[in-house]
Motif scaffolding. Structure first.
Motif, PDB file in Angstrom:
ATOM      1  N   GLN B 718       0.823  -1.227   0.000  1.00 44.89           N
ATOM      2  CA  GLN B 718       0.000   0.000   0.000  1.00 44.89           C
ATOM      3  C   GLN B 718       0.854   1.273   0.000  1.00 44.89           C
ATOM      4  O   GLN B 718       0.333   2.374   0.119  1.00 44.89           O
ATOM      5  CB  GLN B 718      -0.898   0.019   1.244  1.00 44.89           C
ATOM      6  CG  GLN B 718      -2.030  -0.992   1.178  1.00 44.89           C
ATOM      7  CD  GLN B 718      -2.851  -0.985   2.474  1.00 44.89           C
ATOM      8  OE1 GLN B 718      -2.823  -0.004   3.214  1.00 44.89           O
ATOM      9  NE2 GLN B 718      -3.567  -2.067   2.717  1.00 44.89           N
ATOM     10  N   GLY B 719       2.172   1.097  -0.021  1.00 44.76           N
ATOM     11  CA  GLY B 719       3.036   2.267  -0.140  1.00 44.76           C
ATOM     12  C   GLY B 719       3.698   2.698   1.156  1.00 44.76           C
ATOM     13  O   GLY B 719       4.377   3.725   1.198  1.00 44.76           O
ATOM     14  N   PHE B 720       3.508   1.935   2.231  1.00 41.40           N
ATOM     15  CA  PHE B 720       4.189   2.299   3.477  1.00 41.40           C
ATOM     16  C   PHE B 720       5.660   1.932   3.355  1.00 41.40           C
ATOM     17  O   PHE B 720       6.002   0.802   3.016  1.00 41.40           O
ATOM     18  CB  PHE B 720       3.549   1.581   4.668  1.00 41.40           C
ATOM     19  CG  PHE B 720       2.200   2.154   5.026  1.00 41.40           C
ATOM     20  CD1 PHE B 720       2.117   3.322   5.777  1.00 41.40           C
ATOM     21  CD2 PHE B 720       1.037   1.540   4.591  1.00 41.40           C
ATOM     22  CE1 PHE B 720       0.873   3.858   6.097  1.00 41.40           C
ATOM     23  CE2 PHE B 720      -0.204   2.071   4.917  1.00 41.40           C
ATOM     24  CZ  PHE B 720      -0.289   3.240   5.662  1.00 41.40           C
ATOM     25  N   GLU B 721       6.514   2.894   3.631  1.00 43.80           N
ATOM     26  CA  GLU B 721       7.945   2.654   3.419  1.00 43.80           C
ATOM     27  C   GLU B 721       8.674   2.343   4.723  1.00 43.80           C
ATOM     28  O   GLU B 721       9.754   1.773   4.713  1.00 43.80           O
ATOM     29  CB  GLU B 721       8.593   3.895   2.806  1.00 43.80           C
ATOM     30  CG  GLU B 721       8.135   4.194   1.409  1.00 43.80           C
ATOM     31  CD  GLU B 721       8.793   5.459   0.907  1.00 43.80           C
ATOM     32  OE1 GLU B 721      10.012   5.447   0.656  1.00 43.80           O
ATOM     33  OE2 GLU B 721       8.087   6.477   0.805  1.00 43.80           O
ATOM     34  N   ALA B 722       8.110   2.797   5.838  1.00 40.61           N
ATOM     35  CA  ALA B 722       8.790   2.574   7.115  1.00 40.61           C
ATOM     36  C   ALA B 722       7.756   2.182   8.164  1.00 40.61           C
ATOM     37  O   ALA B 722       6.578   2.516   8.049  1.00 40.61           O
ATOM     38  CB  ALA B 722       9.529   3.831   7.545  1.00 40.61           C
ATOM     39  N   PHE B 723       8.245   1.448   9.159  1.00 44.94           N
ATOM     40  CA  PHE B 723       7.345   0.930  10.187  1.00 44.94           C
ATOM     41  C   PHE B 723       7.904   1.252  11.562  1.00 44.94           C
ATOM     42  O   PHE B 723       9.114   1.173  11.769  1.00 44.94           O
ATOM     43  CB  PHE B 723       7.194  -0.591  10.040  1.00 44.94           C
ATOM     44  CG  PHE B 723       6.615  -0.994   8.718  1.00 44.94           C
ATOM     45  CD1 PHE B 723       5.246  -1.182   8.574  1.00 44.94           C
ATOM     46  CD2 PHE B 723       7.437  -1.140   7.607  1.00 44.94           C
ATOM     47  CE1 PHE B 723       4.720  -1.529   7.356  1.00 44.94           C
ATOM     48  CE2 PHE B 723       6.918  -1.481   6.388  1.00 44.94           C
ATOM     49  CZ  PHE B 723       5.556  -1.677   6.255  1.00 44.94           C
ATOM     50  N   PHE B 724       7.029   1.596  12.469  1.00 46.21           N
ATOM     51  CA  PHE B 724       7.452   1.795  13.863  1.00 46.21           C
ATOM     52  C   PHE B 724       6.627   0.854  14.722  1.00 46.21           C
ATOM     53  O   PHE B 724       5.401   0.920  14.731  1.00 46.21           O
ATOM     54  CB  PHE B 724       7.226   3.258  14.274  1.00 46.21           C
ATOM     55  CG  PHE B 724       7.642   3.561  15.693  1.00 46.21           C
ATOM     56  CD1 PHE B 724       8.976   3.726  16.026  1.00 46.21           C
ATOM     57  CD2 PHE B 724       6.687   3.683  16.716  1.00 46.21           C
ATOM     58  CE1 PHE B 724       9.368   3.999  17.326  1.00 46.21           C
ATOM     59  CE2 PHE B 724       7.075   3.955  18.025  1.00 46.21           C
ATOM     60  CZ  PHE B 724       8.412   4.120  18.319  1.00 46.21           C
ATOM     61  N   MET B 725       7.305  -0.061  15.402  1.00 53.25           N
ATOM     62  CA  MET B 725       6.587  -1.043  16.219  1.00 53.25           C
ATOM     63  C   MET B 725       6.470  -0.522  17.639  1.00 53.25           C
ATOM     64  O   MET B 725       7.483  -0.342  18.323  1.00 53.25           O
ATOM     65  CB  MET B 725       7.366  -2.365  16.264  1.00 53.25           C
ATOM     66  CG  MET B 725       7.609  -3.003  14.925  1.00 53.25           C
ATOM     67  SD  MET B 725       6.113  -3.691  14.234  1.00 53.25           S
ATOM     68  CE  MET B 725       5.842  -5.037  15.352  1.00 53.25           C
ATOM     69  N   SER B 726       5.257  -0.290  18.047  1.00 48.67           N
ATOM     70  CA  SER B 726       5.060   0.143  19.430  1.00 48.67           C
ATOM     71  C   SER B 726       3.856  -0.608  19.964  1.00 48.67           C
ATOM     72  O   SER B 726       2.873  -0.032  20.392  1.00 48.67           O
ATOM     73  CB  SER B 726       4.840   1.658  19.496  1.00 48.67           C
ATOM     74  OG  SER B 726       3.871   2.049  18.540  1.00 48.67           O
ATOM     75  N   SER B 727       3.995  -1.938  19.891  1.00 51.44           N
ATOM     76  CA  SER B 727       2.849  -2.779  20.209  1.00 51.44           C
ATOM     77  C   SER B 727       2.695  -3.006  21.707  1.00 51.44           C
ATOM     78  O   SER B 727       1.812  -3.714  22.145  1.00 51.44           O
ATOM     79  CB  SER B 727       2.988  -4.110  19.489  1.00 51.44           C
ATOM     80  OG  SER B 727       4.262  -4.638  19.774  1.00 51.44           O
ATOM     81  N   GLY B 728       3.581  -2.408  22.480  1.00 56.96           N
ATOM     82  CA  GLY B 728       3.462  -2.584  23.930  1.00 56.96           C
ATOM     83  C   GLY B 728       4.388  -3.675  24.404  1.00 56.96           C
ATOM     84  O   GLY B 728       4.424  -4.760  23.831  1.00 56.96           O
ATOM     85  N   ALA B 729       5.177  -3.367  25.448  1.00 57.55           N
ATOM     86  CA  ALA B 729       6.145  -4.350  25.918  1.00 57.55           C
ATOM     87  C   ALA B 729       5.636  -5.080  27.140  1.00 57.55           C
ATOM     88  O   ALA B 729       6.281  -5.970  27.658  1.00 57.55           O
ATOM     89  CB  ALA B 729       7.461  -3.653  26.230  1.00 57.55           C
ATOM     90  N   GLY B 730       4.494  -4.670  27.622  1.00 56.79           N
ATOM     91  CA  GLY B 730       4.013  -5.234  28.876  1.00 56.79           C
ATOM     92  C   GLY B 730       3.546  -6.667  28.726  1.00 56.79           C
ATOM     93  O   GLY B 730       2.729  -6.967  27.868  1.00 56.79           O
ATOM     94  N   HIS B 731       4.104  -7.536  29.514  1.00 53.88           N
ATOM     95  CA  HIS B 731       3.587  -8.894  29.551  1.00 53.88           C
ATOM     96  C   HIS B 731       3.854  -9.425  30.945  1.00 53.88           C
ATOM     97  O   HIS B 731       5.013  -9.547  31.349  1.00 53.88           O
ATOM     98  CB  HIS B 731       4.268  -9.773  28.508  1.00 53.88           C
ATOM     99  CG  HIS B 731       3.777 -11.193  28.564  1.00 53.88           C
ATOM    100  ND1 HIS B 731       2.503 -11.533  28.178  1.00 53.88           N
ATOM    101  CD2 HIS B 731       4.365 -12.336  29.001  1.00 53.88           C
ATOM    102  CE1 HIS B 731       2.328 -12.842  28.367  1.00 53.88           C
ATOM    103  NE2 HIS B 731       3.441 -13.347  28.864  1.00 53.88           N
ATOM    104  N   GLU B 732       2.792  -9.725  31.676  1.00 53.76           N
ATOM    105  CA  GLU B 732       3.028 -10.077  33.066  1.00 53.76           C
ATOM    106  C   GLU B 732       3.533 -11.516  33.192  1.00 53.76           C
ATOM    107  O   GLU B 732       3.195 -12.388  32.406  1.00 53.76           O
ATOM    108  CB  GLU B 732       1.779  -9.882  33.931  1.00 53.76           C
ATOM    109  CG  GLU B 732       0.525 -10.598  33.468  1.00 53.76           C
ATOM    110  CD  GLU B 732      -0.146  -9.867  32.319  1.00 53.76           C
ATOM    111  OE1 GLU B 732      -0.305 -10.508  31.278  1.00 53.76           O
ATOM    112  OE2 GLU B 732      -0.488  -8.672  32.452  1.00 53.76           O
TER     113      GLU B 732
END
Ligand SMILES: Cc1cc2nc3c(=O)[nH]c(=O)nc-3n(C[C@H](O)[C@H](O)[C@H](O)COP(=O)(O)O)c2cc1C
Ligand code: SF4
Ligand code: SF4
Ligand code: FES
Ligand code: FES
Lengths: 167, 773
Positions: B718-732
């Motif tokens: 779809q034309g996205f050239e860059a990605f930023f992953m901020s899916s959350g680091a929390g995992h108990e």
């Protein structure tokens, strides 16, 4: 300091014959020679407040040592000063315990307040600032010592109150 | 000899307590006891340091052993009238346990004292150091009598050897071996020298011993003289310790008057005398060969060993040189036998050790504990932990020759063997506790500066090498360092360690090496991010509050605008770094105020409250955002619409990118929405700040899980050239304890999410629940 070819000593009239006599008595009560040198210098600094060149020469003559050796010892030890000091010496402790509890901020505030740097004397000769490493009062860090009074838990704020005690 | 009193008042006259006001307290006691006519019944004794200098002046009243802290002259009348006359203790002067604020009455109930085992300090704080009769009444000079009348010199040496006593001045060399070597040398004269130069800046046990129990030193040196065949002793004391010198001089005079020092002691034919020599402020003079040069009136420069002092020492004669604390153990050993001493401690580190606790710890002062006590016990049980709710960072042990020990090693038993494995040394026992406000790079710089100043200059690696190391570390502190500098530091350290003549140079790199070992990431932060997390390194720091803020918000600037009433401008400053002023104004942990300089004066500024106020004044931020860079029509995908993803999207939109944030859940906000309860962060505040971002041009697609509903490949297509992953680091991670699987036990975030969604939960009948994160 007066330059070396004038005969007057550098203490600007504060010293007098009595003081020189006291020094000579002290020297006379000690063994002549190198062994007594550091003790004699301590006494001389106590009497004159610092160690100007004519005192080096006098001590060298009295103990029978070359003046170069006296100078070598004076310059080696931090405790001996060749500069005149103010009426009150403020010693800021820069030991580890005081350092981690903010001695640097205290020193900066003090320098700012008096308008002089470490090692200098105010123009009115009231205060000199020096630093030392630990007075053994680390429990009260940060510590400053004015003459021989220890002041503990010093903050920049408390400085004025402390300095006012010394005229 | 001494009168029997109904009660004894012990008042600490150690150096620290004197500067906290002992003298006026003593005067008040003398006056009050006189007025109440108690002079015959109550004894008043001024003692040496009791150890807990932080809470001085200290008064202890026996027979009960009631401990009063921070006593002022105004308190004395009450103590005399209530406690001494009516038998009612004065609770308001009790010590408070730092952890629980519980009041403690008796000295021996305070952990600080309860956990100690006093041998070297046995008399410190218990007797008047200026009165030889008190020392004698406490068993003083008995050991000397025993040695001179009942023991042959080799037997004395034997007991010292059996005790396992090792030098307390730093190197830990077995004292018995040292004495034997000197005793074995033929000829006279020989000398006994006591090293009271106490160079480690942050240690003060030698000072306390000299001030609090000078006779034990005199007795020990005399015993040593007898054991090795010396008749003359010297005590080399720092000039910075005038009170110690004065008390020692007085003690020497009294001992001579009593015939306990001088000629023909105990009619044994043995003569011994002691003289004091003052140091003159050179750290290197603590090194034994330099010290002896100094006593001889020379520059205090070390010389190579061998020959060791036992063979060729002071005035080229055989000499025993020991530290003050080492000597202080000797009378006990001679009197009770070496085995009695050896029962304490560990296999290779026998007996006790005195530590000077200083820095960021509640109970600063002196403690004597059996060798092998875990470091954490010393810091937390005796020391009472870290004040002001700050976090422990490390302990510096061993001074300029030592190293730092981080929290992970607090369980280490303190012995001569364990500390070097961690890159530290026992040294003389200075323990400086540091909290999160200490920068470890700056600390390394501090010690290097010390060493570079104190190097006697004789060897090039020490003189020049330490200066070069100092320059490198200075550069790092100023944000000008490079990663190669770290390697150079380690390289230089190796050279200096190997090629220096004396211990000063050989150990000089230790503080750098140990901070590099445990706190390398702090060096890297200074180099790569120009960030000093402790907020110490001034030149890479704007203001301590901004430095502490994870978003680097320019706190001083917006506070200044707010002060003028210009809330618009204040908000503009804030939005430059952080798009969520209303949210942070409610829920930020406010790292900024932990570092606020005004805390030293009256208390930190209410930074967060100002922010909340000013942002609540306005619903639409459009005019206040920084100007957008013209659109570049490049597409970026952000995955996860929590605070990180939204902030990233915000910065990129400002830079002209076309940003879409994809969010798996039905609404954006991440933990701000699904963990923080509504009463802490009202949903309309959240909605306000997110809709502002949308107005700015940020696109948010909720209910789309990247990886499940759409793949990265699709997004690329779809034309996205860059990605930023901020899916959350929390995992108990649930703790491994029985019962975690019972109904009603929730992991923290799941619990909060359910609460945030207002879903019914089973929290039990009593509604008692804990959240485990
Ligand atoms: C640079 C340097 C400084 C030292 N400073 C001291 C000191 O201040 N006090 C001390 O007792 N030992 C100090 N030492 C250790 C002494 O050289 C010596 O080992 C010690 O005094 C011997 O006594 P001990 O066996 O009873 O410990 C220092 C050593 C070095 C290399
Ligand atoms: S290592 Fe340093 S302090 Fe020691 S002798 Fe050499 S130059 Fe002097
Ligand atoms: S409240 Fe939080 S976001 Fe605001 S300045 Fe302080 S640390 Fe930064
Ligand atoms: S570190 Fe300042 S008194 Fe010890
Ligand atoms: S000086 Fe009083 S407790 Fe240390």
């Amino acid at each position: 300091m007066t330059d070396s070819n004038t005969t007057a000593c550098a203490c600007e009239g504060q010293c007098n014959a009595a003081v020189w006599n006291e020094l000579d008595e002290f020297i006379a009560s000690h063994e002549r020679g190198r062994n007594s040198l550091i003790q004699v210098l301590h006494k001389a600094q106590e009497l004159f407040g610092y160690l100007p060149p004519d005192v080096h020469q006098h001590v060298a003559d009295q103990l029978g040592l070359p003046v170069s050796e006296v100078l070598g010892v004076v310059t080696f030890y931090h405790y001996f000063s060749m500069q005149p000091r103010g009426r009150h010496t403020i010693n800021v402790c820069m030991g580890t315990a005081c350092y981690v509890r903010g001695a640097k901020k205290v020193l900066e505030a003090l320098q700012e307040k008096l308008g002089i740097k470490m090692g200098e004397t105010t123009p009115d000769r009231r205060f000199s600032i020096t630093t030392q490493r630990c007075f053994g009062a680390c429990g009260l860090a940060p510590v400053i010592m004015v003459n021989s009074d220890v002041h503990g838990r010093v903050t920049a704020n408390k400085l004025t109150g402390i300095l006012n005690q010394y005229e | 000899m001494k009168k029997a009193f109904r009660a004894q008042v012990l008042l600490c006259a150690g150096g620290a307590c004197i500067s906290s006001g002992t003298e006026s307290v003593r005067d008040a006691f003398q006056r009050e006891l006189g007025e109440q006519q108690l002079n015959e019944e109550v004894g008043l004794i001024t003692t040496g340091c009791m150890g807990m200098c932080e809470v001085g002046p200290i008064v202890v009243i026996y027979p009960e052993g009631v401990f009063y802290q921070k006593v002022k002259s105004e308190d004395v009348a009450e103590i005399v009238k209530e406690h001494l006359l009516k038998g009612r203790v004065v609770q308001r002067l009790f010590y408070k346990k730092p952890s629980t604020q519980e009041l403690v009455q008796a000295m021996n109930e305070i952990d600080f004292f309860r956990l100690q085992e006093k041998i070297a300090l046995r008399n410190c704080g218990n007797i008047d150091p200026e009165d030889i009769r008190e020392y004698i009444a406490a068993g003083g000079y008995e050991a000397l009598g025993k040695a001179l009348t009942n023991m042959a010199p080799p037997q004395v040496v034997e007991q010292i050897t059996v005790s396992g006593l090792r030098g307390r001045g730093g190197a830990g060399f077995p004292t018995g071996i040292k004495w034997r070597a000197t005793a074995d040398q033929p000829g006279k004269p020989k000398y006994v020298v006591c090293n009271a130069d106490e160079g480690d800046p942050g240690a003060f046990m030698d000072r306390s011993l000299l001030e609090g129990d000078p006779h034990s030193l005199i007795e020990a040196m005399t015993i040593c003289g007898y054991a090795v065949g010396a008749n003359q002793g010297f005590v080399y004391v720092r000039a910075e310790y005038p009170l110690a010198i004065q008390r020692l001089e007085k003690a020497l005079t009294q001992a001579r008057e009593m015939g306990l020092l001088g000629k023909n002691l105990f009619s044994s034919g043995f003569d011994f005398n002691i003289e004091i020599r003052m140091g003159a402020g050179a750290f290197v003079c603590g090194e034994e060969t330099a010290l002896m040069h100094s006593i001889e009136g020379r520059r205090g420069e070390p010389r190579p060993k061998p020959p060791f002092p036992a063979v060729k020492g002071l005035f080229d004669r055989p000499t025993v040189l020991n530290n003050v604390e080492t000597f202080a153990n000797v009378p006990y050993i001679v009197l009770n036998g070496g085995m009695a001493y050896a029962r304490l401690g560990t296999e290779k580190s026998k007996g006790t050790k005195v530590f000077a606790l200083a820095g960021d710890v509640n109970n600063t002062g002196l403690v004597e504990v059996p060798m092998g006590m875990p470091l954490g016990t010393i810091v937390y049980d005796l020391g009472g932990g870290i004040p002001n709710g700050k976090k422990f960072k490390a302990v510096q042990i061993g001074g300029p020759s030592g190293g730092c020990i981080p929290a992970a090693h607090l369980n280490t038993p303190v012995t001569y063997e364990s500390l070097p494995q961690l890159g530290a040394i026992m040294g003389s026992g200075g323990l400086v506790v540091m909290n999160e406000d200490t920068c470890m790079v700056d600390l390394a710089r501090y010690f290097l500066e010390f060493i570079a100043e104190e190097s006697c200059g004789k060897c090039t690696p020490c003189r020049v090498g330490t200066r070069v190391m100092l320059e490198l570390v200075n550069r790092i502190c100023n944000g000008q360092g490079t990663m190669e500098d770290l390697e150079r530091l380690e390289e230089l350290a190796g050279v200096i360690q190997k090629s220096s003549l004396c211990g000063l140079g050989q150990t000089a790199p230790n503080p750098v090496l140990s901070t590099l070992r445990y706190f390398r990431e702090e060096y890297i932060e200074h180099i790569k991010d120009h960030h000093c997390r402790a907020g110490v390194c001034q030149s890479i720091m704007h203001a301590p509050c901004s430095n502490a803020c994870p978003a680097s918000v320019n706190v001083p600037a917006y506070l200044a605008y707010a002060k003028e009433g210009n809330f618009e401008e204040a908000l503009r400053v804030h939005l430059r770094n952080n798009p969520f002023p209303s949210i942070c104004g409610r829920v930020c942990p406010q790292w900024c105020i932990d570092k606020c300089r005004r805390s030293d004066l009256e208390g930190p500024l209410a930074v967060r409250a100002v922010k909340r106020f000013m942002s609540d004044l306005r619903d639409d931020y459009s005019e206040l955002y920084p100007a957008k860079v013209p659109a570049n029509n490049r597409k970026v995908a952000v995955i996860g619409a929590g605070p990180a993803g939204l902030s990233c999207g915000y910065y990129l939109v400002l830079l002209g990118y076309d940003v879409t944030v994809f969010e798996r859940r039905e609404e954006s906000g991440g933990l701000m929405r699904y963990a923080i309860p509504d009463y802490r962060l009202p949903r309309k505040i959240l909605a306000k700040e997110i809709s502002n971002l949308e107005r700015l041009g940020l696109k948010i697609k909720t209910g789309v899980a990247v990886g499940r509903d759409i793949s990265m490949a699709d997004l690329r297509a779809q034309g996205f050239e860059a990605f930023f992953m901020s899916s959350g680091a929390g995992h108990e991670i649930m703790p491994k304890i029985p019962g975690v699987d019972l109904p009603g036990v929730y992991p923290g975030t799941a619990f909060l999410e359910q609460a945030a969604r207002s879903q019914p939960m089973n929290v039990g009948r009593r509604r008692r629940s804990g959240i485990c994160c």
